[in-house]
Enzyme design. Structure first.
Site, PDB file in Angstrom:
ATOM      1  N   ASP A  23       0.861  -1.174   0.000  1.00  0.00           N
ATOM      2  CA  ASP A  23       0.000   0.000   0.000  1.00  0.00           C
ATOM      3  C   ASP A  23       0.902   1.230   0.000  1.00  0.00           C
ATOM      4  O   ASP A  23       2.112   1.132  -0.263  1.00  0.00           O
ATOM      5  CB  ASP A  23      -0.983  -0.016   1.181  1.00  0.00           C
ATOM      6  N   ALA A  24       0.338   2.404   0.302  1.00  0.00           N
ATOM      7  CA  ALA A  24       1.116   3.639   0.200  1.00  0.00           C
ATOM      8  C   ALA A  24       2.288   3.668   1.161  1.00  0.00           C
ATOM      9  O   ALA A  24       3.313   4.306   0.880  1.00  0.00           O
ATOM     10  CB  ALA A  24       0.201   4.844   0.439  1.00  0.00           C
ATOM     11  N   LYS A  59       0.202  -7.219  11.726  1.00  0.00           N
ATOM     12  CA  LYS A  59       0.738  -7.202  10.371  1.00  0.00           C
ATOM     13  C   LYS A  59       2.160  -6.644  10.385  1.00  0.00           C
ATOM     14  O   LYS A  59       2.406  -5.610  10.982  1.00  0.00           O
ATOM     15  CB  LYS A  59      -0.140  -6.355   9.454  1.00  0.00           C
ATOM     16  N   LYS A 174      -6.676   1.474  -3.011  1.00  0.00           N
ATOM     17  CA  LYS A 174      -5.579   2.107  -2.296  1.00  0.00           C
ATOM     18  C   LYS A 174      -5.046   3.285  -3.123  1.00  0.00           C
ATOM     19  O   LYS A 174      -4.880   3.181  -4.342  1.00  0.00           O
ATOM     20  CB  LYS A 174      -4.461   1.106  -2.032  1.00  0.00           C
ATOM     21  N   ASN A 205      -3.939   5.488   3.537  1.00  0.00           N
ATOM     22  CA  ASN A 205      -3.075   4.879   4.561  1.00  0.00           C
ATOM     23  C   ASN A 205      -2.133   5.885   5.221  1.00  0.00           C
ATOM     24  O   ASN A 205      -0.943   5.623   5.399  1.00  0.00           O
ATOM     25  CB  ASN A 205      -2.280   3.715   3.983  1.00  0.00           C
ATOM     26  N   GLU A 255      -8.876   3.121  12.236  1.00  0.00           N
ATOM     27  CA  GLU A 255      -8.420   1.727  12.305  1.00  0.00           C
ATOM     28  C   GLU A 255      -7.121   1.549  13.075  1.00  0.00           C
ATOM     29  O   GLU A 255      -6.862   0.480  13.634  1.00  0.00           O
ATOM     30  CB  GLU A 255      -8.238   1.159  10.899  1.00  0.00           C
ATOM     31  N   HIS A 305     -12.781  -2.077  10.705  1.00  0.00           N
ATOM     32  CA  HIS A 305     -11.625  -2.408   9.871  1.00  0.00           C
ATOM     33  C   HIS A 305     -11.279  -3.894   9.934  1.00  0.00           C
ATOM     34  O   HIS A 305     -11.155  -4.466  11.007  1.00  0.00           O
ATOM     35  CB  HIS A 305     -10.416  -1.590  10.360  1.00  0.00           C
ATOM     36  N   GLU A 325     -15.774  -4.621   5.877  1.00  0.00           N
ATOM     37  CA  GLU A 325     -14.706  -4.777   4.896  1.00  0.00           C
ATOM     38  C   GLU A 325     -14.512  -6.250   4.548  1.00  0.00           C
ATOM     39  O   GLU A 325     -14.271  -7.080   5.427  1.00  0.00           O
ATOM     40  CB  GLU A 325     -13.416  -4.191   5.468  1.00  0.00           C
TER      41      GLU A 325
END
Length: 373
Positions: A23-24, A59, A174, A205, A255, A305, A325
């Site tokens: 992602d970003a 994560k 994203k 993000n 989130e 989230h 989600e």
């Protein structure tokens, strides 16, 4: 006679992802691509033969720390009445209070708290949603897993169309790349491909500064988005509030917050139109319900989230129509699947969470701890 907790087991399980995820935060150099998810499972048994299953997750980093903290505090549950969930949350919190009341500590508590709620609902013969009190038997859902930044545009369009064809109600893309023109190109391509009627969300993000966020939010107004997620740092409540006040497109965030107190501060600043609490991150269902009550009082919309297997139950109990989600990533961990139809997830009717750990989850387990041993 009062039932008592007789045994607690915690497991550290690592779920491999099919492809590295970007992602970003990866494109800005702040994080590495994600290749696995560290799951923390808690299994609680009682003297009368009842059981509950709960989980938390991490994560990229933190899995070993969550497991280590869970091992240290797990013994305080043995001998307790499993019905006293709020009191037991406090007991677990104070058992590890020297490391704080948010972050990794509460995420470890979250696995136990979810297991206690699962156990309570099973003893009542009810799904978790019914135990909490449902407002609906299905919830709007949107897919995120097909919209990451490592995905080429043509594949992005194909993923989005496949999700809608499957019955998922919306698509999240994203954004937040160093070159904002690429973000605009991708969102425009998917909007054109899907048409104006399909709900689309975007998620930066936390990678924009305030001037960039203002500029991008202004440009994205034309695409009729459901929300713009995390345009700023998660703790920039004033900045998010200014965007929410200025633009028609709703702002979504929350989130990354890891306690009910942090969410209370966000709500006080009016920093979101859509609040996005994550039950495992805030410490489980008990603090999540406190966050949801604050959000309802403030008139906010809700979109929990990740972890749809848990959040489908919590969203069904929220008075205002929420979103859940859709991530298929956790599906290999459980024997059951959530049914999707006409843009909505159907709330499971099995007792408790309605989940049992799969043999594959047992195979991915690296460490276990039981008390008594």
């Amino acid at each position: 006679m009062m039932d008592k907790i007789s045994r607690v087991r915690v497991s550290s399980c690592y779920l491999p992802l099919a492809h590295p995820i970007s992602d970003a935060k990866v494109l800005t150099g702040r994080q590495k691509p994600m290749t696995e998810i560290a799951m923390l499972f808690a299994e609680i048994e009682t003297a009368d033969g009842h059981g509950g299953l709960g989980f938390s997750y991490s994560k990229r980093a933190g899995g070993p720390g969550q497991f280590a903290h869970a091992k240290e505090i797990a013994p305080v549950l043995v001998g307790e009445d499993p019905s006293d969930i709020s009191r037991l949350w406090d007991k677990l919190c104070w058992a590890g209070a020297s490391v704080g009341r948010s972050g990794m500590a509460t995420q470890a508590i979250g696995a136990f708290d979810v297991a206690l709620w699962d156990l309570k609902a099973k003893r009542a013969g009810l799904s978790l949603a019914k135990l909490l009190g449902t407002h609906r038997d299905s919830v709007r859902c949107y897919n995120t897993s097909g919209g990451f930044l490592h995905t080429p545009i043509e594949q992005l369009k194909a993923n989005a169309a496949a999700s809608i064809a499957r019955g998922i109600g919306g698509i999240k893309l994203k954004v937040g790349q160093p070159d904002g023109a690429l973000d605009i190109q991708r969102v425009e391509a998917v909007r054109t491909h899907l048409g104006d009627a399909v709900p689309i969300m975007v998620d930066a993000n936390q990678q924009w500064d305030r001037p960039t966020a203002q500029r991008m939010c202004r440009i994205f107004e034309q695409f009729n988005l459901v929300w713009i997620e995390e345009p700023l740092d998660a703790y920039d409540h004033e900045g998010h509030a200014a965007l929410a006040l200025q633009f028609d497109t709703p702002i979504a965030t929350g989130e990354m917050l890891t306690s009910a107190a942090e969410h209370a501060d966000l709500i006080r600043h009016r920093a979101a139109d859509y609040l996005m609490p994550d039950a495992p991150r805030v410490g489980g269902i008990t603090p999540f319900l406190k966050v949801a009550a604050l959000a309802e009082h403030a008139g906010l919309m809700l979109a929990p989230h990740f972890a749809m297997e848990l959040h489908i139950h919590l969203a069904a109990a929220y008075p205002r129509e929420p979103w859940v989600e859709h991530f298929e990533w956790l599906e290999p961990l459980f024997d059951e699947r959530i049914e999707i139809r006409d843009g909505r997830m159907l709330v499971p009717t099995r007792p408790g969470l309605g989940l049992t750990l799969s043999g594959q989850a047992r195979g991915w387990t690296r460490e276990q701890f039981s008390f008594p041993s």
